[in-house]
Design an enzyme around this catalytic site. Structure first.
Site, short mmCIF file in Angstrom:
data_model
loop_
_atom_site.label_atom_id
_atom_site.label_comp_id
_atom_site.label_asym_id
_atom_site.label_seq_id
_atom_site.Cartn_x
_atom_site.Cartn_y
_atom_site.Cartn_z
N HIS A 109 -5.53 2.81 1.53
CA HIS A 109 -4.80 3.99 2.01
C HIS A 109 -5.45 4.66 3.23
O HIS A 109 -4.80 4.95 4.22
CB HIS A 109 -4.70 5.05 0.91
CG HIS A 109 -4.13 4.55 -0.38
ND1 HIS A 109 -3.19 3.56 -0.44
CD2 HIS A 109 -4.37 4.90 -1.67
CE1 HIS A 109 -2.86 3.32 -1.71
NE2 HIS A 109 -3.57 4.12 -2.47
N ASP A 136 0.91 -1.13 0.00
CA ASP A 136 0.00 0.00 0.00
C ASP A 136 0.96 1.18 0.00
O ASP A 136 1.60 1.46 1.02
CB ASP A 136 -0.85 0.00 1.28
CG ASP A 136 -1.75 1.21 1.34
OD1 ASP A 136 -1.31 2.30 0.92
OD2 ASP A 136 -2.89 1.09 1.80
N HIS A 137 1.10 1.85 -1.14
CA HIS A 137 2.22 2.79 -1.25
C HIS A 137 2.15 3.94 -0.23
O HIS A 137 3.14 4.58 0.05
CB HIS A 137 2.40 3.30 -2.68
CG HIS A 137 1.44 4.38 -3.07
ND1 HIS A 137 0.16 4.13 -3.48
CD2 HIS A 137 1.57 5.73 -3.09
CE1 HIS A 137 -0.44 5.27 -3.75
NE2 HIS A 137 0.39 6.27 -3.52
C1 BG6 Z 1 -3.64 5.03 -5.97
C2 BG6 Z 1 -5.02 5.13 -6.53
O1 BG6 Z 1 -3.52 3.89 -5.17
O2 BG6 Z 1 -3.38 6.17 -5.20
C3 BG6 Z 1 -5.17 6.39 -7.36
O3 BG6 Z 1 -5.27 4.00 -7.34
C4 BG6 Z 1 -4.79 7.59 -6.55
O4 BG6 Z 1 -6.49 6.53 -7.85
C5 BG6 Z 1 -3.43 7.39 -5.92
O5 BG6 Z 1 -4.75 8.71 -7.42
C6 BG6 Z 1 -3.09 8.50 -4.97
O6 BG6 Z 1 -1.77 8.33 -4.59
P1 BG6 Z 1 -0.90 9.58 -4.21
O7 BG6 Z 1 0.42 9.02 -3.77
O8 BG6 Z 1 -0.82 10.44 -5.43
O9 BG6 Z 1 -1.65 10.24 -3.09
#
Ligand code: BG6
Length: 523
Positions: free
Chosen positions: A274, A211-212
């Site tokens: 997230h 989960d990045h």
């Molecule tokens: C991703 C989603 O996991 O996270 C996207 O699939 C979203 O829809 C993105 O835009 C948001 O990530 P960050 O790091 O730009 O907040």
């Protein structure tokens, strides 16, 4: 209205003891990226591996093997394609010159359709050949940069080809690990099926679920802020906290991901992973150690303490056409590969209740949406007002409550709002905000979350990866909401204009609890 005046920057002073004082170096390994031609690999994984290499975070010796369907090309052609990809990412030509020679020669390519058994046999042959050239090889990492629907099949094939073997003891060498990306399943049942398939061929310690968000600096800093400072932890509970707001607002639409997003929608895309991760890190108890299982044990307890959401109270929205930064943008239903009568929500606001001793009675308001007025991800802890207001605020204004806001992006940092006396003879109070921004405080450049996560996967540290019980508990929270929204057509979609703050019902959700959302302001 509340008054917030001066913004005072906070500075970095003194030396900080750190858990990891220098960039750790993983043991020598082979990284296999399945789906190397895809968006994730090109935009995130390859640049992150290259940055890690420049920062000294790659092993002394390593190989990266890219696998992609389509024409069979030579390693040389693959290398030059990767060099172009890196130049197209945020890597400068000076950075490319510094490291490319040593990095580029460690790249290899295997062509083939991941649906056929043949590619796994070729891959195995290639992996074996390349592995023998690396002295003291410690392990193999298989990163599935693929659509989630392929995970189960590819994991099965990796196992039947002998590339993936079950390793009982995490200390055994060579290790073999598999990395997959969210979403893990489409709902609780499919997540369990994926999990059952994975468990047949590997141990939990071999599977790294990304989960990045967990790789983001401020997200990790939340743990340091909470557990390395006694001043916050003592007030971090229902006695002092009035409510918590977690926001992930984006100005972007669905871009070219209409097909994926039609099936996912905001709850699967942002909430199940997230946002619930941000909630658990905010609400969890101190772990016994900063290590994978103690941290994840505490997070899963929070998920299990979340009271089932009454789906009828949750707010969903879908953007219509509008203007963002002076540019007219289409509505969701006009996006590429989106149905003209789509019911997919692009916005949701939900009130969660964490039923435990620490948080009983404290609402956690969580919202996420696309094409909103500003791009901002933050966690805001709003504290209760003092029991008795002794000091008048400026005319017509109420004294601001204390708010501790953790900005995850943009301009990662922390701000604290509190009241001070306005200078002068009158006794009047006014709110000020102390602001700490990472870039200004430490003078460091941001690094991408993927650098942290890939490094940890090579090191074998699962602290920032989701465990299977967390994934299942998170689905347990959102499944009823998804089922309810599937069954009940939305009354009016689209219900917010691109560039706005979302549907009016989201404001009503907070108003019912006597609260208001923090404005979606540009940082
Ligand atoms: C991703 C989603 O996991 O996270 C996207 O699939 C979203 O829809 C993105 O835009 C948001 O990530 P960050 O790091 O730009 O907040």
């Amino acid at each position: 209205m509340t008054a917030t005046a001066v913004v005072t920057p906070m500075k970095v002073t003194g030396e900080f003891p750190v858990v990891r004082s220098t960039m750790p170096k993983p043991g020598r390994c082979v990284v296999v990226i399945l789906g190397v031609g895809g968006d994730l690999a090109r935009r995130k994984l390859l640049p992150a591996l290259y940055h890690l290499f420049l920062d000294g975070g790659m092993p002394d010796d390593f190989a990266i093997i890219g696998v992609e369907r389509g024409a069979s090309i030579t390693d040389e052609a693959f290398r030059s394609g990767v060099a172009d990809t890196l130049t197209g990412a945020d890597i400068s030509s000076a950075q490319l010159q510094t490291g490319w020679g040593e990095f580029g020669k460690r790249l290899y390519y295997v062509a083939g359709d991941l649906g056929s058994a043949e590619v796994y046999a070729n891959l195995r042959k290639r992996v074996t050949e390349i592995s023998t050239t690396i002295v003291d090889l410690q392990g193999h990492l298989f990163h599935l940069a693929l659509p989630p629907s392929l995970y189960a099949g590819v994991i099965r094939q990796l196992a039947s080809s002998g590339l993936l073997t079950k390793v009982r003891d995490p200390e055994e060498r060579p290790w073999v690990r598999v990395v997959i990306e969210k979403p893990f399943g489409h709902d609780g049942a499919s997540a369990q099926a994926l999990q059952r398939g994975a468990r047949r061929v590997m141990a939990e310690h071999q599977l790294y679920r990304i989960d990045h968000y967990l790789g983001k600096e401020t997200v990790q800093n939340l743990l340091v802020l909470r557990f390395a400072n006694s001043i916050f932890e003592t007030v971090w509970n229902r006695h002092y906290v009035e409510h918590v707001q977690i926001t992930a607002s984006e100005t972007l639409g669905v871009e070219h991901r209409g097909k994926y997003y039609e099936e996912a929608g905001v709850v699967r895309d942002m909430f199940q992973n997230h946002l619930l991760q941000l909630l658990t890190l905010t609400a969890m108890e101190p772990p016994t150690a900063f290590a994978a299982d103690p941290v994840r044990d505490e997070k899963v307890k929070v998920l299990r303490a979340i009271r089932p959401v009454n789906p009828a109270t949750a707010v969903r929205g879908q953007y219509g056409p509008g203007r963002i930064d002076g540019v007219t943008v289409p509505g969701y239903r006009q996006e590429e590969r989106v149905a003209a009568d789509s019911r997919t929500p692009t916005f949701a606001a939900v009130q969660f209740a964490v039923e435990n001793w620490r948080w009983q009675g404290v609402p956690f308001f969580v919202r996420a949406g696309k094409r909103l007025a500003a791009g901002a991800t933050e966690i805001a802890i709003r504290f209760r007002r003092p029991p008795l207001m002794l000091f008048p605020a400026e005319e017509g204004e109420r004294l601001a409550p204390n708010v501790l806001a953790l900005r995850i992006q943009p301009r990662e940092g922390i701000s604290l709002c509190f009241n001070v006396k306005v200078p002068g003879m009158a006794m009047q109070a006014r709110a000020v905000e102390m602001d700490f921004a990472y870039a200004e405080g430490f003078g460091t450049e941001d690094h991408d979350a993927y650098e942290t996560l890939l490094l940890d996967a090579m090191l074998g540290d699962q602290t920032l990866f989701m465990r299977s019980d967390e994934v299942e508990a998170a689905w347990g929270i959102v499944d009823p909401l998804l089922a309810y929204w599937d069954a009940q057509a939305p009354e009016r979609f689209p219900n917010y204009a691109a560039g706005s703050s979302g549907p009016a019902a989201a404001d009503e959700l907070l108003a019912a609890a006597g609260a208001t959302w923090r404005p979606l302001a540009k940082q």
